[in-house]
Design a protein around this motif. Structure first.
Motif, PDB file in Angstrom:
ATOM      1  N   LEU A 158      41.179  -1.367 -43.462  1.00  0.00           N
ATOM      2  CA  LEU A 158      42.234  -0.351 -43.381  1.00  0.00           C
ATOM      3  C   LEU A 158      42.057   0.718 -44.455  1.00  0.00           C
ATOM      4  CD1 LEU A 158      45.514  -2.299 -42.522  1.00  0.00           C
ATOM      5  CD2 LEU A 158      44.622  -0.292 -41.335  1.00  0.00           C
ATOM      6  N   GLU A 159      41.690   0.302 -45.656  1.00  0.00           N
ATOM      7  CA  GLU A 159      41.461   1.285 -46.718  1.00  0.00           C
ATOM      8  C   GLU A 159      40.310   2.214 -46.343  1.00  0.00           C
ATOM      9  OE1 GLU A 159      42.953  -0.769 -50.840  1.00  0.00           O
ATOM     10  OE2 GLU A 159      41.057  -1.462 -50.033  1.00  0.00           O
ATOM     11  N   ALA A 160      39.238   1.643 -45.746  1.00  0.00           N
ATOM     12  CA  ALA A 160      38.114   2.478 -45.326  1.00  0.00           C
ATOM     13  C   ALA A 160      38.523   3.428 -44.199  1.00  0.00           C
ATOM     14  CB  ALA A 160      36.954   1.594 -44.880  1.00  0.00           C
ATOM     15  N   MET A 161      39.325   2.944 -43.271  1.00  0.00           N
ATOM     16  CA  MET A 161      39.736   3.777 -42.139  1.00  0.00           C
ATOM     17  C   MET A 161      40.624   4.931 -42.592  1.00  0.00           C
ATOM     18  SD  MET A 161      41.707   2.650 -38.661  1.00  0.00           S
ATOM     19  CE  MET A 161      42.143   3.865 -37.392  1.00  0.00           C
ATOM     20  N   THR A 162      41.595   4.657 -43.450  1.00  0.00           N
ATOM     21  CA  THR A 162      42.489   5.722 -43.904  1.00  0.00           C
ATOM     22  C   THR A 162      41.765   6.715 -44.807  1.00  0.00           C
ATOM     23  OG1 THR A 162      43.244   4.269 -45.691  1.00  0.00           O
ATOM     24  CG2 THR A 162      44.579   4.352 -43.692  1.00  0.00           C
ATOM     25  N   GLU A 163      40.690   6.265 -45.440  1.00  0.00           N
ATOM     26  CA  GLU A 163      39.878   7.208 -46.215  1.00  0.00           C
ATOM     27  C   GLU A 163      39.128   8.155 -45.292  1.00  0.00           C
ATOM     28  OE1 GLU A 163      38.402   8.998 -49.629  1.00  0.00           O
ATOM     29  OE2 GLU A 163      39.919   7.411 -49.486  1.00  0.00           O
ATOM     30  N   ALA A 164      38.598   7.625 -44.169  1.00  0.00           N
ATOM     31  CA  ALA A 164      37.873   8.460 -43.214  1.00  0.00           C
ATOM     32  C   ALA A 164      38.812   9.261 -42.315  1.00  0.00           C
ATOM     33  CB  ALA A 164      36.952   7.584 -42.362  1.00  0.00           C
ATOM     34  N   GLU A 165      39.978   8.698 -42.001  1.00  0.00           N
ATOM     35  CA  GLU A 165      40.957   9.358 -41.117  1.00  0.00           C
ATOM     36  C   GLU A 165      42.299   9.432 -41.843  1.00  0.00           C
ATOM     37  OE1 GLU A 165      40.209  10.591 -38.192  1.00  0.00           O
ATOM     38  OE2 GLU A 165      38.178   9.807 -38.043  1.00  0.00           O
ATOM     39  N   PRO A 166      42.432  10.319 -42.814  1.00  0.00           N
ATOM     40  CA  PRO A 166      43.605  10.284 -43.702  1.00  0.00           C
ATOM     41  C   PRO A 166      44.913  10.710 -43.048  1.00  0.00           C
ATOM     42  CG  PRO A 166      42.227  12.179 -44.207  1.00  0.00           C
ATOM     43  CD  PRO A 166      41.474  11.371 -43.208  1.00  0.00           C
ATOM     44  N   LEU A 167      44.896  11.311 -41.848  1.00  0.00           N
ATOM     45  CA  LEU A 167      46.126  11.816 -41.242  1.00  0.00           C
ATOM     46  C   LEU A 167      46.652  10.910 -40.136  1.00  0.00           C
ATOM     47  CD1 LEU A 167      45.374  15.650 -41.042  1.00  0.00           C
ATOM     48  CD2 LEU A 167      46.569  14.381 -42.827  1.00  0.00           C
TER      49      LEU A 167
ATOM     50  N   TYR B   2      51.447   6.155 -49.281  1.00  0.00           N
ATOM     51  CA  TYR B   2      52.438   7.025 -48.635  1.00  0.00           C
ATOM     52  C   TYR B   2      52.417   8.417 -49.253  1.00  0.00           C
ATOM     53  CZ  TYR B   2      56.968   8.971 -47.315  1.00  0.00           C
ATOM     54  OH  TYR B   2      57.969   9.798 -46.851  1.00  0.00           O
ATOM     55  N   GLN B   3      52.351   8.490 -50.577  1.00  0.00           N
ATOM     56  CA  GLN B   3      52.382   9.780 -51.243  1.00  0.00           C
ATOM     57  C   GLN B   3      51.140  10.608 -50.911  1.00  0.00           C
ATOM     58  OE1 GLN B   3      55.061  10.897 -52.882  1.00  0.00           O
ATOM     59  NE2 GLN B   3      54.009  12.860 -52.944  1.00  0.00           N
ATOM     60  N   ARG B   4      49.978   9.951 -50.801  1.00  0.00           N
ATOM     61  CA  ARG B   4      48.756  10.689 -50.445  1.00  0.00           C
ATOM     62  C   ARG B   4      48.895  11.309 -49.054  1.00  0.00           C
ATOM     63  NH1 ARG B   4      46.177   6.219 -52.782  1.00  0.00           N
ATOM     64  NH2 ARG B   4      45.765   5.320 -50.712  1.00  0.00           N
ATOM     65  N   LEU B   5      49.402  10.537 -48.094  1.00  0.00           N
ATOM     66  CA  LEU B   5      49.569  11.077 -46.746  1.00  0.00           C
ATOM     67  C   LEU B   5      50.586  12.218 -46.746  1.00  0.00           C
ATOM     68  CD1 LEU B   5      49.151  10.969 -43.675  1.00  0.00           C
ATOM     69  CD2 LEU B   5      51.009   9.304 -43.575  1.00  0.00           C
ATOM     70  N   ARG B   6      51.674  12.046 -47.459  1.00  0.00           N
ATOM     71  CA  ARG B   6      52.698  13.087 -47.481  1.00  0.00           C
ATOM     72  C   ARG B   6      52.135  14.386 -48.057  1.00  0.00           C
ATOM     73  NH1 ARG B   6      58.477  12.833 -50.789  1.00  0.00           N
ATOM     74  NH2 ARG B   6      59.344  14.755 -49.910  1.00  0.00           N
ATOM     75  N   THR B   7      51.337  14.276 -49.109  1.00  0.00           N
ATOM     76  CA  THR B   7      50.747  15.476 -49.710  1.00  0.00           C
ATOM     77  C   THR B   7      49.788  16.158 -48.747  1.00  0.00           C
ATOM     78  OG1 THR B   7      50.939  14.475 -51.915  1.00  0.00           O
ATOM     79  CG2 THR B   7      49.391  16.305 -51.658  1.00  0.00           C
TER      80      THR B   7
ATOM     81  N   GLN C 129      48.144  20.579 -45.387  1.00  0.00           N
ATOM     82  CA  GLN C 129      47.310  20.977 -44.255  1.00  0.00           C
ATOM     83  C   GLN C 129      48.110  21.421 -43.034  1.00  0.00           C
ATOM     84  OE1 GLN C 129      44.190  18.081 -43.402  1.00  0.00           O
ATOM     85  NE2 GLN C 129      44.066  17.488 -45.547  1.00  0.00           N
ATOM     86  N   LEU C 130      49.269  20.800 -42.809  1.00  0.00           N
ATOM     87  CA  LEU C 130      50.023  21.080 -41.583  1.00  0.00           C
ATOM     88  C   LEU C 130      51.455  21.531 -41.832  1.00  0.00           C
ATOM     89  CD1 LEU C 130      48.827  17.974 -39.521  1.00  0.00           C
ATOM     90  CD2 LEU C 130      47.900  20.293 -39.445  1.00  0.00           C
ATOM     91  N   GLY C 131      51.913  21.457 -43.078  1.00  0.00           N
ATOM     92  CA  GLY C 131      53.293  21.811 -43.357  1.00  0.00           C
ATOM     93  C   GLY C 131      54.288  20.846 -42.761  1.00  0.00           C
ATOM     94  N   LEU C 132      53.932  19.559 -42.641  1.00  0.00           N
ATOM     95  CA  LEU C 132      54.774  18.548 -42.011  1.00  0.00           C
ATOM     96  C   LEU C 132      55.148  17.463 -43.002  1.00  0.00           C
ATOM     97  CD1 LEU C 132      52.836  18.067 -38.638  1.00  0.00           C
ATOM     98  CD2 LEU C 132      54.882  19.454 -39.017  1.00  0.00           C
ATOM     99  N   GLU C 133      56.177  16.695 -42.633  1.00  0.00           N
ATOM    100  CA  GLU C 133      56.581  15.505 -43.376  1.00  0.00           C
ATOM    101  C   GLU C 133      56.168  14.271 -42.574  1.00  0.00           C
ATOM    102  OE1 GLU C 133      58.287  14.668 -46.327  1.00  0.00           O
ATOM    103  OE2 GLU C 133      57.807  16.718 -46.928  1.00  0.00           O
ATOM    104  N   PRO C 134      55.958  13.108 -43.239  1.00  0.00           N
ATOM    105  CA  PRO C 134      55.649  11.882 -42.487  1.00  0.00           C
ATOM    106  C   PRO C 134      56.750  11.561 -41.487  1.00  0.00           C
ATOM    107  CG  PRO C 134      55.237  11.561 -44.830  1.00  0.00           C
ATOM    108  CD  PRO C 134      55.920  12.882 -44.687  1.00  0.00           C
ATOM    109  N   GLY C 135      56.400  10.820 -40.435  1.00  0.00           N
ATOM    110  CA  GLY C 135      57.343  10.461 -39.397  1.00  0.00           C
ATOM    111  C   GLY C 135      58.430   9.513 -39.888  1.00  0.00           C
ATOM    112  N   ARG C 136      59.432   9.318 -39.022  1.00  0.00           N
ATOM    113  CA  ARG C 136      60.595   8.524 -39.396  1.00  0.00           C
ATOM    114  C   ARG C 136      60.207   7.088 -39.730  1.00  0.00           C
ATOM    115  NH1 ARG C 136      64.020   5.338 -36.419  1.00  0.00           N
ATOM    116  NH2 ARG C 136      62.925   5.962 -34.525  1.00  0.00           N
TER     117      ARG C 136
END
Length: 639
Positions: A187-196, A221-226, A231-238
């Protein structure tokens, strides 16, 4: 005949690969396979082969020749007991008719769909098995050889996304099985390659939290939110926001399910994790206490120093190797913690918590507990294994936090002091800002141990105090020793090694009973700002491991009773001293004269080597101080 799309393009006749010819022919077959059993327009084939508006005048003729060559290939390897593939000419293009079982892409989709159906039906074990089989069909990027040649088709992107979806389904099933440790690394490898990909980050946060790594879960969570904001001007989902809140409040619903999921685990590639030994005792849960707003006026409080240790692994294909390394690391941590009068309060996967308690909350007693905690961390620095048998690199970080706690609220039956939840959060926060191979301490710990531990102040975005090594306070002189001259020589050689970054061998020799082992033990106790490692048959040193250790501090390798070592160990020591790279390594080896009767020339070929001959120490070292220079043949350089 089988068509392999999930990786470099292959056409197989049983186990034999069939040659396909040039690039245009392979690209034509690849695009037809991605649209198997459907008509593909000639214009789409031309665009896929040459790009929009870039096809040459002879493009249609080249395509016809490629189709004709593929038909000849199919006819030459026509199976006798199965429906052969057929490449048909249609009104507007071509259609490749093929049995879906002959194409790995269709087998992948079928097994992935079966896994999703089992997951939806509440059968995570069956779902994980089906999805594992589906993912095992992949050999790399789809049509990797064509992608390397510059092909970029929408069908390839869709197929790669289907793989990522199946991986997330597999991780979902394994988390439902309680196997969060098995999927944590992938999972750590996947989120590193596909961070969004929010679903993968959701799964990673859950796996981290269940592994005792709350701070890392919140950091994910904070890395994804940043990234979403930048990149997209969005917030994480509910759902992701709800998970963050649940992690912050330690929602019991996040706990791993009990039951069959506690068994051995397999990763997406089919590698198994070694099942822990059944008879091994599991530490009871950490006893949490709430800080009292009204401390006991009689001073019924103590101080607890918490040492939090976390180890991580780089990419590895063998979860059994990781499990074995975790077992060895846990045994080493327990040994060193108990050596400094601490207790293991909890262990979850790669995170271990040790507690060191004082008798009262007075600074002098609290300082002793904090010093024991930091000393245990410094001792572990040179003893935690650096390598995993499967070839992965082990990374470690430690944090020490000191706070007051009720003196009588501990678990008396196990000698386990209580620890406040705020103290655990403080330790997790310190681990989060620590770099690889760092020991980070809180301000209170540093204040209590500043006289006996050398610290460095790391400044910048994440300021922190890091423990570097033991020091002696000006008023804390070492105990007088009969071997002070020899110890002084060893200390000066260590300083020389530190400055020149060259390996050096000191061979301490004497008759039995003179005190070689005592000399090594006393020198190990006095070593400052260096990593001390004992050479043991069960954990042999290598040049690679020494290089990893010396990346931070010089290394003192102590080898006692070297005359009992076999030839392989003796050769290993010589190899360490012959390292082609500059490394600050001091080898102090104690041996009897029998070593040189067996290996007369051992150590003589080293350019930086010394011999120290011990004589019996005088009964009254102060009275005989004038003759001390006669006790020692001091370090005659060999060469």
């Amino acid at each position: 005949m089988r068509f392999l799309v999930l990786g470099p393009l292959r056409l197989m006749d049983d186990e034999k690969q069939i040659a396909l010819g040039g690039d245009r022919r392979r690209a034509t077959l690849g695009l037809l396979l991605l649209n198997a059993n459907r008509e593909v327009a000639t214009s789409k084939l031309l665009e896929g082969l040459w790009g929009a508006d870039e096809a040459p005048v002879t493009a249609r003729k080249i395509l016809q020749n490629a189709v004709r060559a593929l038909r000849v290939t199919f006819a030459g390897h026509e199976p006798a007991d199965a429906r052969p593939p057929a490449l048909l000419t249609c009104a507007h293009g071509y259609q490749l008719q093929v049995d879906p079982e002959q194409v790995d892409m269709f087998r992948f989709h079928r097994r992935a769909q079966a896994g999703r159906a089992a997951l939806a039906a509440g059968r995570p074990a069956a779902a994980a098995a089906s999805l594992r089989e589906a993912l095992a069909l992949w050999r790399g990027q789809p049509l990797a050889d064509l992608v390397e040649a510059g092909r970029s088709w929408p069908e390839l992107t869709a197929l790669q996304n289907a793989r990522l979806d199946a991986m997330e389904d597999y991780y979902e099933a394994e988390l439902a099985n309680g196997r969060h440790h098995a999927v944590l690394g992938p999972l750590e490898a996947m989120t590193e390659a596909e961070p969004l990909r929010e679903r993968a980050v959701h799964q990673l946060m859950l796996a981290l939290y269940r592994s005792g790594r709350q701070a890392d879960a919140l950091a994910a969570y904070q890395r994804l939110r940043t990234r979403l904001a930048e990149q997209l001007g969005l917030e994480p989902g509910r759902e992701l926001r709800q998970l963050q809140h649940a992690v912050l409040v330690h929602d019991p619903a996040l706990a791993a399910p009990a039951g069959p999921g506690a068994g051995p685990v397999a990763g997406a590639a089919g590698a198994g994790r070694k099942e822990p030994e059944r008879g091994r005792p599991v530490p009871p849960p950490v006893q949490l206490v709430r800080p009292s707003p009204d401390p006991d006026p009689d001073g019924g409080r103590s101080s607890v120093s918490a040492l939090l240790i976390r180890v991580d692994f780089g990419p590895t294909g063998g979860y059994a190797d990781v499990g074995e390394a975790l077992e060895r690391t846990a045994a080493t941590v327990r040994e060193q913690v108990e050596r400094f009068d601490g207790v293991i309060a909890g262990s979850t996967g790669s995170v271990m918590l040790a507690l060191f308690r004082s008798s009262t909350a007075r600074d002098v007693d609290a300082g002793r507990a904090a010093e024991r905690a930091v000393s245990a961390a410094l001792s572990l620095r040179g003893r935690i294994p650096c390598d995993v048998p499967g070839g992965a690199r082990l990374h470690w970080r430690m944090a020490v936090s000191t706070r007051e706690a009720p003196a009588a609220a501990g678990d008396a039956s196990h000698g386990r002091p209580p620890v406040a939840g705020a103290q655990l959060v403080a330790c997790e926060s310190l681990l989060q800002i620590a770099d690889d191979a760092q020991i980070v301490v809180c301000d209170r710990t540093r204040e209590l141990t500043d006289a006996t531990v050398r610290y460095a102040r790391e400044v910048g975005f994440r300021p922190r105090w890091t423990a570097q090594g033991r020091v002696l306070a000006p008023f804390a002189r070492p105990e007088p020793s009969d071997r002070d001259p020899e110890l002084g020589v060893l200390a000066s050689l260590l300083e020389r090694v530190r400055r020149r970054s060259r390996p050096h061998l000191v061979l301490v020799q004497s008759a039995p009973g003179v005190g070689k082992s005592s000399l090594l033990a006393e020198f190990e106790r006095r070593v400052e700002n260096a990593v001390t490692v004992r050479l043991e048959s069960g954990a042999p040193m290598t040049t690679r491991r020494v290089a990893q250790l010396t990346a931070h501090l010089p290394v003192v390798l102590l080898a006692d009773d070297l005359h009992l070592a076999d030839n392989a160990v003796l050769q290993m020591v010589e190899d360490l001293l012959d390292s082609p790279d500059p490394i600050p390594l001091l080898v102090v080896a104690a041996a009897r004269p029998e070593l040189f009767r067996r290996r007369p020339g051992w150590g003589a070929g080293q350019s930086h080597a010394s011999r120290m001959t011990l004589e019996p120490a005088p009964l009254d070292p102060l009275a005989d101080a004038a003759q001390r220079h006669d006790l020692l043949s001091l370090c005659q350089e060999a060469g």
